[in-house]
Write a protein that holds these residues in place. Structure first.
Motif, PDB file in Angstrom:
ATOM      1  N   LEU A   1       0.833  -1.209   0.000  1.00 52.90           N
ATOM      2  CA  LEU A   1       0.000   0.000   0.000  1.00 52.90           C
ATOM      3  C   LEU A   1       0.865   1.255   0.000  1.00 52.90           C
ATOM      4  CD1 LEU A   1      -2.803  -1.060   2.483  1.00 52.90           C
ATOM      5  CD2 LEU A   1      -3.041  -0.638   0.026  1.00 52.90           C
ATOM      6  N   TYR A   2       1.919   1.244   0.783  1.00 51.25           N
ATOM      7  CA  TYR A   2       2.853   2.373   0.847  1.00 51.25           C
ATOM      8  C   TYR A   2       3.445   2.635  -0.528  1.00 51.25           C
ATOM      9  CZ  TYR A   2       5.744   5.313   3.929  1.00 51.25           C
ATOM     10  OH  TYR A   2       6.325   6.346   4.596  1.00 51.25           O
ATOM     11  N   LEU A   3       3.828   1.567  -1.244  1.00 52.70           N
ATOM     12  CA  LEU A   3       4.362   1.716  -2.596  1.00 52.70           C
ATOM     13  C   LEU A   3       3.306   2.266  -3.546  1.00 52.70           C
ATOM     14  CD1 LEU A   3       6.511  -1.529  -2.957  1.00 52.70           C
ATOM     15  CD2 LEU A   3       7.322   0.829  -2.690  1.00 52.70           C
ATOM     16  N   LEU A   4       2.081   1.790  -3.425  1.00 51.10           N
ATOM     17  CA  LEU A   4       0.995   2.312  -4.253  1.00 51.10           C
ATOM     18  C   LEU A   4       0.855   3.820  -4.038  1.00 51.10           C
ATOM     19  CD1 LEU A   4      -1.582   1.962  -6.058  1.00 51.10           C
ATOM     20  CD2 LEU A   4      -2.824   1.677  -3.911  1.00 51.10           C
ATOM     21  N   PHE A   5       0.839   4.241  -2.769  1.00 50.92           N
ATOM     22  CA  PHE A   5       0.707   5.664  -2.472  1.00 50.92           C
ATOM     23  C   PHE A   5       1.903   6.453  -3.004  1.00 50.92           C
ATOM     24  CE2 PHE A   5      -1.707   4.058   1.460  1.00 50.92           C
ATOM     25  CZ  PHE A   5      -2.894   3.962   0.747  1.00 50.92           C
ATOM     26  N   ALA A   6       3.100   5.880  -2.937  1.00 51.89           N
ATOM     27  CA  ALA A   6       4.295   6.563  -3.447  1.00 51.89           C
ATOM     28  C   ALA A   6       4.204   6.752  -4.959  1.00 51.89           C
ATOM     29  CB  ALA A   6       5.558   5.784  -3.077  1.00 51.89           C
ATOM     30  N   PHE A   7       3.730   5.735  -5.675  1.00 57.82           N
ATOM     31  CA  PHE A   7       3.590   5.864  -7.127  1.00 57.82           C
ATOM     32  C   PHE A   7       2.484   6.860  -7.487  1.00 57.82           C
ATOM     33  CE2 PHE A   7       6.219   2.063  -7.340  1.00 57.82           C
ATOM     34  CZ  PHE A   7       7.004   2.349  -8.449  1.00 57.82           C
ATOM     35  N   LYS A   8       1.419   6.888  -6.702  1.00 56.68           N
ATOM     36  CA  LYS A   8       0.356   7.873  -6.942  1.00 56.68           C
ATOM     37  C   LYS A   8       0.859   9.290  -6.657  1.00 56.68           C
ATOM     38  CE  LYS A   8      -2.894   5.191  -8.339  1.00 56.68           C
ATOM     39  NZ  LYS A   8      -3.444   5.313  -9.689  1.00 56.68           N
ATOM     40  N   LEU A   9       1.694   9.438  -5.627  1.00 54.11           N
ATOM     41  CA  LEU A   9       2.307  10.734  -5.339  1.00 54.11           C
ATOM     42  C   LEU A   9       3.141  11.169  -6.538  1.00 54.11           C
ATOM     43  CD1 LEU A   9       3.743  12.428  -2.461  1.00 54.11           C
ATOM     44  CD2 LEU A   9       5.531  11.487  -3.892  1.00 54.11           C
ATOM     45  N   ARG A  10       3.923  10.264  -7.058  1.00 54.75           N
ATOM     46  CA  ARG A  10       4.777  10.563  -8.217  1.00 54.75           C
ATOM     47  C   ARG A  10       3.947  10.971  -9.424  1.00 54.75           C
ATOM     48  NH1 ARG A  10       8.907   6.341 -11.038  1.00 54.75           N
ATOM     49  NH2 ARG A  10      10.553   7.821 -11.517  1.00 54.75           N
ATOM     50  N   ALA A  11       2.737  10.428  -9.528  1.00 59.57           N
ATOM     51  CA  ALA A  11       1.850  10.757 -10.639  1.00 59.57           C
ATOM     52  C   ALA A  11       1.086  12.060 -10.415  1.00 59.57           C
ATOM     53  CB  ALA A  11       0.864   9.617 -10.870  1.00 59.57           C
ATOM     54  N   GLY A  12       1.313  12.704  -9.271  1.00 61.36           N
ATOM     55  CA  GLY A  12       0.684  14.002  -9.039  1.00 61.36           C
ATOM     56  C   GLY A  12      -0.636  13.959  -8.296  1.00 61.36           C
ATOM     57  N   ARG A  13      -0.911  12.868  -7.624  1.00 65.57           N
ATOM     58  CA  ARG A  13      -2.158  12.757  -6.868  1.00 65.57           C
ATOM     59  C   ARG A  13      -1.971  13.353  -5.474  1.00 65.57           C
ATOM     60  NH1 ARG A  13      -3.264  11.422 -11.490  1.00 65.57           N
ATOM     61  NH2 ARG A  13      -4.587   9.663 -12.040  1.00 65.57           N
ATOM     62  N   ASN A  14      -2.639  14.447  -5.202  1.00 67.04           N
ATOM     63  CA  ASN A  14      -2.499  15.132  -3.921  1.00 67.04           C
ATOM     64  C   ASN A  14      -2.998  14.272  -2.762  1.00 67.04           C
ATOM     65  OD1 ASN A  14      -1.734  17.554  -2.453  1.00 67.04           O
ATOM     66  ND2 ASN A  14      -3.923  17.760  -2.046  1.00 67.04           N
ATOM     67  N   TRP A  15      -4.039  13.479  -2.982  1.00 68.15           N
ATOM     68  CA  TRP A  15      -4.557  12.636  -1.907  1.00 68.15           C
ATOM     69  C   TRP A  15      -3.482  11.661  -1.420  1.00 68.15           C
ATOM     70  CZ3 TRP A  15      -4.367   7.461  -2.592  1.00 68.15           C
ATOM     71  CH2 TRP A  15      -4.348   6.966  -3.907  1.00 68.15           C
ATOM     72  N   ALA A  16      -2.631  11.188  -2.341  1.00 71.03           N
ATOM     73  CA  ALA A  16      -1.562  10.262  -1.947  1.00 71.03           C
ATOM     74  C   ALA A  16      -0.535  10.977  -1.074  1.00 71.03           C
ATOM     75  CB  ALA A  16      -0.885   9.674  -3.185  1.00 71.03           C
TER      76      ALA A  16
END
Length: 166
Positions: free
Chosen positions: A97-112
């Motif tokens: 889950l942490y990795l998923l959130f990190a990749f979403k952060l990298r994609a510009g998702r503020n919620w992540a």
């Protein structure tokens, strides 16, 4: 920064009719890799606990004998094995889950970015409230660096531009 060819208000977006993706700043890349490092260190720490299996079992045996418990050595060994396996499975799920959130952060998702900040705050509180290993401290330090990098001005501009594109 908004004059860059990769931002939505760039003239190329007017000619194509589509917004141009925002260029990921080094602060977001740094935050991403800090969260990756934190995750890897956390998993390594989880795996290293298996090296302490015998010490954990011995401590449980001593505790059981002092309290007058009736568990046999085989039952204690089984309880330690099950507990360690369950803990490792939970650690792997949390890491995924942490990795998923990190990749979403990298994609510009503020919620992540917000979720990772909350998780990092919980990790920091947990670290301060209990005992940890050197790997635990380094893992939390990496996550704190990731949070700081994800809220610097270039990162904020990136997340705002990514939100406009969506």
């Amino acid at each position: 920064m908004t004059d860059s060819a990769n931002y939505p208000n760039h003239p190329d977006s007017a000619t194509t009719g589509h917004p141009v993706a925002a260029e990921r700043p080094s602060t977001v890349e740094g935050a991403f890799w800090a969260f990756i490092a934190s995750t890897v260190l956390g998993l390594v720490g989880g795996v290293l606990i298996f090296a302490s299996r015998d010490a954990i079992a011995a401590a449980l045996r001593d505790s059981t004998r002092r309290s007058g418990g009736t568990l046999t050595d085989a039952q204690i060994d089984q309880a330690v094995n099950i507990t360690m396996i369950v803990a490792l499975v939970i650690a792997v799920i949390i890491a995924a889950l942490y990795l998923l959130f990190a990749f979403k952060l990298r994609a510009g998702r503020n919620w992540a970015r917000i979720v990772l900040t909350v998780i990092t705050a919980l990790q920091l509180i947990s670290l301060l409230a209990g005992q940890s290993t050197v790997l635990g401290y380094v893992s939390v330090a990496a996550a704190v660096v990731g949070v700081i990098l994800s809220f610097l001005t270039p990162s904020n501009a990136y997340f705002a531009a990514a939100a406009r594109i969506r």
